[in-house]
Every structure is written in C-alpha cells, then in structure tokens.
Design a protein around this motif. Structure first.
Motif, PDB file in Angstrom:
ATOM      1  N   GLY A  57       0.898  -1.304   0.072  1.00  0.00           N
ATOM      2  CA  GLY A  57      -0.105  -0.036   0.001  1.00  0.00           C
ATOM      3  C   GLY A  57       0.667   1.051   0.041  1.00  0.00           C
ATOM      4  N   LEU A  58       1.897   1.379   0.836  1.00  0.00           N
ATOM      5  CA  LEU A  58       3.020   2.491   0.691  1.00  0.00           C
ATOM      6  C   LEU A  58       3.310   2.606  -0.655  1.00  0.00           C
ATOM      7  CD1 LEU A  58       4.679   1.832   4.256  1.00  0.00           C
ATOM      8  CD2 LEU A  58       3.237   3.843   3.310  1.00  0.00           C
ATOM      9  N   CYS A  59       3.967   1.609  -1.116  1.00  0.00           N
ATOM     10  CA  CYS A  59       4.492   1.567  -2.342  1.00  0.00           C
ATOM     11  C   CYS A  59       3.480   2.079  -3.389  1.00  0.00           C
ATOM     12  CB  CYS A  59       5.001   0.132  -2.957  1.00  0.00           C
ATOM     13  SG  CYS A  59       5.710   0.073  -4.538  1.00  0.00           S
ATOM     14  N   GLN A  60       2.253   1.863  -3.404  1.00  0.00           N
ATOM     15  CA  GLN A  60       1.271   2.293  -4.449  1.00  0.00           C
ATOM     16  C   GLN A  60       1.040   3.887  -4.042  1.00  0.00           C
ATOM     17  OE1 GLN A  60      -0.223   0.592  -6.957  1.00  0.00           O
ATOM     18  NE2 GLN A  60      -1.701   2.435  -7.521  1.00  0.00           N
ATOM     19  N   LEU A  67       2.401  10.614  -3.292  1.00  0.00           N
ATOM     20  CA  LEU A  67       2.350  10.924  -1.994  1.00  0.00           C
ATOM     21  C   LEU A  67       3.551  11.085  -1.193  1.00  0.00           C
ATOM     22  CD1 LEU A  67      -0.212  11.622  -0.446  1.00  0.00           C
ATOM     23  CD2 LEU A  67      -0.075   9.523   0.643  1.00  0.00           C
ATOM     24  N   SER A  68       3.601  11.999  -0.514  1.00  0.00           N
ATOM     25  CA  SER A  68       4.882  12.004   0.273  1.00  0.00           C
ATOM     26  C   SER A  68       4.778  11.314   1.755  1.00  0.00           C
ATOM     27  CB  SER A  68       4.911  13.709   0.732  1.00  0.00           C
ATOM     28  OG  SER A  68       4.222  13.890   1.821  1.00  0.00           O
ATOM     29  N   ILE A  69       6.065  11.277   2.387  1.00  0.00           N
ATOM     30  CA  ILE A  69       6.072  10.444   3.638  1.00  0.00           C
ATOM     31  C   ILE A  69       5.097  10.882   4.515  1.00  0.00           C
ATOM     32  CG2 ILE A  69       7.591   9.774   5.456  1.00  0.00           C
ATOM     33  CD1 ILE A  69       9.721   9.393   3.416  1.00  0.00           C
ATOM     34  N   LEU A 136      -7.708  13.396   1.587  1.00  0.00           N
ATOM     35  CA  LEU A 136      -6.395  12.621   1.115  1.00  0.00           C
ATOM     36  C   LEU A 136      -6.857  11.245   0.959  1.00  0.00           C
ATOM     37  CD1 LEU A 136      -3.892  13.006   0.131  1.00  0.00           C
ATOM     38  CD2 LEU A 136      -2.917  12.744   2.470  1.00  0.00           C
ATOM     39  N   ALA A 137      -7.274  10.638   2.016  1.00  0.00           N
ATOM     40  CA  ALA A 137      -7.646   8.946   1.907  1.00  0.00           C
ATOM     41  C   ALA A 137      -8.686   8.878   0.816  1.00  0.00           C
ATOM     42  CB  ALA A 137      -8.091   8.589   3.253  1.00  0.00           C
TER      43      ALA A 137
END
Length: 171
Positions: A57-60, A67-69, A136-137
């Motif tokens: 999910g983070l990779c996506q 998206l930023s950290i 954002l979500a």
C-alpha cells in the motif's frame, strides 16, 4: 512449491512482491513504526502478511500516486493503516473477501458510531469509506479504483474521463 499466504516472508521476497529495493523497505521501517517486521537474533527480517500488505500500500500511494512520507503518515494515522493495507492487498491481487486483522478495541466512550459495512466494490466512486475519513484518503482510494477499473478493461465514467483529459492537457 509456493508458500502459504499466511507465511512470513524475507525482505528479499517482499521487495520482489512489492517492487521496491530492500534498502527502501528498511528506510520505510524507520519512517513508519506500523511497518515492523519480526527480527531474528541474527538480524534477519521476516514480514508478516499484514506487513507485506502495508508495504504494498505504501508503494502504491508513494511511488504510483506521488504521495509524500508526511501524507502517507497521515493516511496511516487516520485509520491505523487499514486503508493502506486494503490498497496493498489490491496491488498484490489478494482476494477482497479476506478480512484484515482486527484493530485493538477503543474504550467505549471514545468509539465513534459504527456504520453498516459494505463490500468495497459496492461503494460509489467518491463516497467516504469508513476506513478513510479525510479528503486525502478519499482521493487515493478513488484514484486506485479508477486505475483498477481501467486495468480491467472497463470504461471510465464520462466525468472521470473528462478530468483525466483536462489534467493531461499541457496548457
């Protein structure tokens, strides 16, 4: 012979599944406390299936959606990472009827009222899912749904197609 879906995975296996280098996964571990693989005494990392979904999910959202950290941290904080795990499960091609692990129960006085749950596929495109309470979500979820719809060969809604063309127009 392939592993069970519930088996722990090494950092090399996860990097191949998710599509990032092992050093990126180690960096994400330092930035996101929710991504915490089990470490053996000799230092080897073993990722649980839930950790693999979160990394996917983070990779996506970070690599594909831009998206930023900081934005990813906000997404995780909004729902304890459940929305990102759903995105990761979709990226990995897992079945959608598999329930994510239960989140720790909140005290009764602070628990928000529960909404009736529906499968993700029956949600309208821009409705607020219970797992993603902020704009954002919702944006990331809508983009992922549109991309899945395109990859499956289904036509986009007219308004979404118009928006895509407007965004790609180099004016």
């Amino acid at each position: 012979m392939s592993k069970s879906p519930d088996a722990f995975r090494s950092i090399g296996e996860v990097s191949r599944l998710v599509g990032v280098a092992p050093h990126v996964l180690r960096y994400w571990e330092s930035q996101f406390p929710q991504l915490a693989p089990v470490k053996r005494a000799d230092g080897r990392r073993y990722y649980r299936p839930d950790d693999v979904r979160l990394a996917a999910g983070l990779c996506q959202v970070m690599r594909e959606e831009g998206l930023s950290i900081r934005g990813a941290r906000r997404l995780i904080a909004a729902d304890r990472g459940l929305g990102l795990r759903e995105i990761g499960a979709a990226r990995l091609g897992e079945r959608q009827d598999v329930a994510p692990p239960a989140a720790p129960a909140a005290p009764e006085s602070t628990r928000p009222p529960r909404r009736a749950s529906r499968p993700a596929e029956s949600l309208p495109l821009f409705e607020r899912p219970a797992a993603a309470p902020d704009w954002l979500a919702r944006l990331v979820t809508a983009a992922a749904r549109l991309r899945r719809q395109e990859l499956q060969g289904r036509a986009l809604p007219d308004r979404a197609r118009q928006l895509r063309m407007a965004l790609r127009d180099p004016r």
